[in-house]
Scaffold this active site. Structure first.
Site, mmCIF file in Angstrom:
data_model
loop_
_atom_site.group_PDB
_atom_site.id
_atom_site.type_symbol
_atom_site.label_atom_id
_atom_site.label_comp_id
_atom_site.label_asym_id
_atom_site.label_seq_id
_atom_site.Cartn_x
_atom_site.Cartn_y
_atom_site.Cartn_z
ATOM 1 N N ALA A 20 4.923 -16.537 63.518
ATOM 2 C CA ALA A 20 3.954 -15.815 63.609
ATOM 3 C C ALA A 20 4.008 -15.460 65.185
ATOM 4 O O ALA A 20 3.898 -14.538 66.368
ATOM 5 C CB ALA A 20 2.328 -17.360 63.961
ATOM 6 N N ASP A 22 6.628 -15.553 67.224
ATOM 7 C CA ASP A 22 7.554 -14.540 68.219
ATOM 8 C C ASP A 22 7.197 -13.060 67.000
ATOM 9 O O ASP A 22 7.609 -12.380 68.283
ATOM 10 C CB ASP A 22 9.328 -14.861 66.678
ATOM 11 C CG ASP A 22 9.676 -16.115 67.472
ATOM 12 O OD1 ASP A 22 9.883 -16.673 67.878
ATOM 13 O OD2 ASP A 22 10.815 -16.152 66.197
#
Length: 62
Positions: A20, A22
């Site tokens: 999430a 990244d």
């Protein structure tokens, strides 16, 4: 020196939070590199992260 808040998007069901952060960062940076404002970039990050957390694993199926 400006500060703003861009609320996260609500999702139906959180399945897996892997990637999430990244995903948020990738969408944020991509938008900024295309000339988007910080607010537009944060919204783009929220959009992608909200899609990623609704599927198992770190990749969104095609």
């Amino acid at each position: 020196g400006e500060r703003c808040a861009v609320p996260a998007l609500k999702v139906e069901k959180v399945v897996d939070t892997t990637a999430a952060g990244d995903s948020f960062s990738a969408a944020y940076l991509a938008c900024r590199l295309k000339g988007g404002s910080p607010q537009e970039a944060a919204l783009a990050g929220h959009r992608l992260a909200s899609r990623v957390i609704q599927v198992p694993g770190a990749l969104i199926p095609r």
